[in-house]
Design a protein around this motif. Structure first.
Motif, PDB file in Angstrom:
ATOM      1  N   UNK A 176       0.864  -1.206   0.040  1.00 27.56           N
ATOM      2  CA  UNK A 176      -0.028  -0.084  -0.053  1.00 27.56           C
ATOM      3  C   UNK A 176       0.973   1.269  -0.113  1.00 27.56           C
ATOM      4  N   UNK A 177       0.337   2.411  -0.171  1.00 29.89           N
ATOM      5  CA  UNK A 177       0.881   3.719  -0.243  1.00 29.89           C
ATOM      6  C   UNK A 177       1.302   4.097   1.077  1.00 29.89           C
ATOM      7  N   UNK A 202       2.353   0.077   6.376  1.00 30.84           N
ATOM      8  CA  UNK A 202       1.406  -0.499   7.431  1.00 30.84           C
ATOM      9  C   UNK A 202       1.767  -1.543   8.244  1.00 30.84           C
ATOM     10  N   UNK A 203       3.052  -1.715   8.550  1.00 28.69           N
ATOM     11  CA  UNK A 203       3.426  -2.884   9.234  1.00 28.69           C
ATOM     12  C   UNK A 203       3.161  -2.661  10.773  1.00 28.69           C
ATOM     13  N   UNK A 204       3.368  -3.445  11.602  1.00 31.45           N
ATOM     14  CA  UNK A 204       3.138  -3.481  13.276  1.00 31.45           C
ATOM     15  C   UNK A 204       4.408  -2.618  13.900  1.00 31.45           C
ATOM     16  N   UNK A 235       7.856  -2.998   3.915  1.00 28.30           N
ATOM     17  CA  UNK A 235       6.529  -3.269   3.390  1.00 28.30           C
ATOM     18  C   UNK A 235       6.500  -3.922   1.946  1.00 28.30           C
ATOM     19  N   UNK A 253       0.771  -7.911  21.049  1.00 25.26           N
ATOM     20  CA  UNK A 253       0.833  -6.749  20.770  1.00 25.26           C
ATOM     21  C   UNK A 253       0.014  -5.808  21.863  1.00 25.26           C
ATOM     22  N   UNK A 275      -4.152   2.963  11.334  1.00 21.68           N
ATOM     23  CA  UNK A 275      -2.765   2.767  11.116  1.00 21.68           C
ATOM     24  C   UNK A 275      -2.732   2.055   9.881  1.00 21.68           C
ATOM     25  N   UNK A 276      -3.945   1.635   9.259  1.00 21.53           N
ATOM     26  CA  UNK A 276      -4.079   0.607   8.047  1.00 21.53           C
ATOM     27  C   UNK A 276      -3.419  -0.724   8.145  1.00 21.53           C
ATOM     28  N   UNK A 277      -3.027  -1.089   9.327  1.00 18.15           N
ATOM     29  CA  UNK A 277      -2.344  -2.406   9.380  1.00 18.15           C
ATOM     30  C   UNK A 277      -3.747  -3.409   9.299  1.00 18.15           C
ATOM     31  N   UNK A 284      -4.062  -5.129   6.068  1.00 14.74           N
ATOM     32  CA  UNK A 284      -3.058  -6.370   5.917  1.00 14.74           C
ATOM     33  C   UNK A 284      -3.943  -7.414   6.115  1.00 14.74           C
TER      34      UNK A 284
END
Lengths: 313, 244
Positions: free
Chosen positions: A82-83, A86-88, A144, B17, B79-81, B84
């Protein structure tokens, strides 16, 4: 052979028609660029293709699968970057990659092996145990992208892959994209950076206000956009005194004078340089630099968006 | 097998988490402890800890579960995670169950913190534990589904917290924890019968203190109905709001 076929795709948000019946296909193994200004419908289109949004109309077929009806089947064979990264944030690079691999059902040994390989490949091995939030922007982007290919997808969707990162990281990412293409992956990329698209894409579609206005190979688009030849001359003396005479003598050319020592010649035919140099020399002016101006995709983009604006007026 | 791997890893990630973070662990301990002390201090005369226990357990589950699920999902969406997870080749139901499982486990663990305290001061030998576990699970399930319903509707973390309180506080005061349901005025009594926590608390009362308003089977049936209704609403809203 085509691997993606989009037919008459539409997306409506209330009164706004974000995507207005677009159709295109992507061939297997190519890098396909999707370019357009902000709000043109790029992200809406990509979201429908990857299953994050439902089309208001039309059809999407990816590798022979109906991507609207069998979205989960499609998601098995695609990777998405994605742009936004968005990882944790609280998980380290290695954990993030392992988690993403687990989402595709990969077993522990397999996902750990693949995560290590990708960290090596993306020069992130030393940072593998560092939390994602402590990464630089370039490192975040690379991780990402690594997460997008952790399950070895057939098709990779990259949304603005180099936005907001430094020049060196952007260069590395472009090299990675070309490396993936060499491995036979099909890559669908949206970007604002026209120069980047010119460097990595085989074919490009321009989308403006929800409609595809031009589609073709980079060279086709360039040839279509600027019909004619441009030559820039730098001269030693002042052109001001002979400007009228020059225009009368070379009526086949369109002449532009940006300053008294510069001349831009535009012609439908290739410019024969020698008569120009000879004529200027007879007037006591020497040409010390002559450069052919080649069109860029940016010229194509500006021309297309200007044409579109004219049509709407 | 692939679905099971994805399910387990989403659950493990959420626990690692979010739920095992020090603020949440301390919340799980401090919240029930402070409520117990508050009840003991304010109650006139000698109040038996065993009388407070069902309410404290229900409250610990409700507060822990609804807010955690609503906040974590909204945070991930922000956060858009969360994209995923939506992009993974697993069904929305698998994703939802994995998310719910984390919240349910957290809620159930929270419920037994007051029990651990109470065991030092009260005789719990008369407690019917299988029923306690069933009641705790059903309260955690309905609270988690409520949290999910909030998460589906909220766009911002603060919205999720506001919505959570909007549901939690009325439930807290109307489910018979502070005032016996029989003493509530007519309209409030009617509302209290529309709340899942009322039936959960009543089941816990029956299992721990041996006194309940309704029959245990009826309570369990109503809780299951609430769960089914909330699940249906969540599923419908997820289809509308998560895949636009």
């Amino acid at each position: 052979m085509e691997i993606i076929r989009v037919t008459n795709l539409k997306k409506q948000y209330g009164e706004v028609l974000a995507v207005d019946g677009i159709s295109f296909c992507v061939r297997e193994g190519e890098v396909f660029g999707f370019l357009g200004p902000n709000g043109a419908g790029k992200t809406s289109t990509i979201n429908m293709m990857i299953g994050l949004s439902r089309p208001s109309g039309g059809q999407i077929v990816i590798d022979g699968i109906d991507a609207v009806k069998d979205v989960k089947k499609v998601q098995k064979i695609i990777g998405v970057v994605p742009d936004e990264n968005n990882m944790y944030g609280e998980m380290d690079g290695f954990e993030n990659l392992c988690f993403c691999a687990a989402l595709y059902g990969m077993r522990k040994a397999e996902r750990e092996k693949r995560a290590k390989e990708l960290l090596e490949h993306f020069n992130l091995a030393a940072a593998g145990k560092r939390p994602f939030r402590a990464y630089s922007k370039g490192m975040k982007r690379k991780l990402t992208i690594a997460a997008g290919i952790i399950h070895d997808p057939k098709i990779l969707f990259l949304d603005e892959p180099t936005t907001g990162i430094d020049v060196e990281s952007a260069r590395q990412i472009r090299e990675l994209i070309l490396g993936l293409k060499e491995q036979g992956k099909t890559i669908f990329i949206t970007t604002h950076y026209i120069e980047e698209a010119q460097r990595v894409c085989d074919r490009i579609a321009f989308i403006v206000k929800g409609r595809i206005v031009k589609i073709g190979t980079v060279s086709d688009l360039l040839n279509d956009a600027v019909r004619g030849h441009k030559l820039s001359l730098k001269v030693s003396g002042s052109l001001n005194a002979i400007r009228g005479e020059l225009e009368t003598r070379f009526q086949n050319f369109r002449l532009e004078f940006s300053d008294e020592n510069s001349l831009l010649i535009t012609s439908k035919e290739p410019v024969a340089l020698y008569p120009v140099i000879q004529w200027l020399d007879s007037k006591g002016i020497s040409v010390y630099e002559a450069r052919e101006i080649k069109p860029t995709l940016e010229d194509v983009f500006v021309k297309i968006t200007a044409e579109k604006a004219k049509v709407e007026v | 097998m692939e679905t099971a791997i994805a399910f387990w890893n989403i659950l493990k990630k959420d626990i690692h988490n979010y739920y095992l973070k020090p603020p949440n662990i301390s919340w799980g301990i401090i919240f029930p402890l402070s409520w117990t002390l508050m009840q003991l201090v304010r109650s006139p005369g000698n109040v038996e800890i065993i009388e407070l226990l069902p309410g404290l357990m229900a409250m610990s589950i409700l507060f822990g579960t609804t807010s955690m699920l609503a906040v974590t999902i909204t945070f991930e969406k922000r956060s858009r995670s969360f994209d995923r997870l939506l992009l993974a080749p697993i069904s929305i139901s698998t994703l939802v169950f994995a998310k719910l499982s984390g919240a349910i486990i957290f809620g159930m663990v929270n419920a037994f913190v007051p029990v651990a305290f109470a065991a030092n001061f009260a005789d719990l030998s008369g407690t019917y534990w299988p029923l306690v576990i069933i009641a705790v699970f059903l309260i955690a399930l309905t609270s988690a589904l409520l949290g999910l319903l909030i998460a589906v509707s909220a766009k911002e973390v603060f919205e999720a917290q506001t919505f959570s309180n909007f549901f939690r506080f009325p439930m807290l005061f109307l489910c018979g924890l502070f005032l016996p349901i029989e003493r509530l005025p007519g309209i409030l009594k009617a509302i209290s019968f529309c709340l899942p926590l009322t039936y959960g608390t009543d089941t816990l009362n029956g299992a721990i203190r041996g006194s309940s308003i309704f029959n245990t089977s009826f309570n369990i049936f109503i809780m299951l109905m609430f769960s089914a209704l909330l699940f249906y609403l969540c599923h419908r809203n997820i289809q509308r709001n998560w895949i636009l």
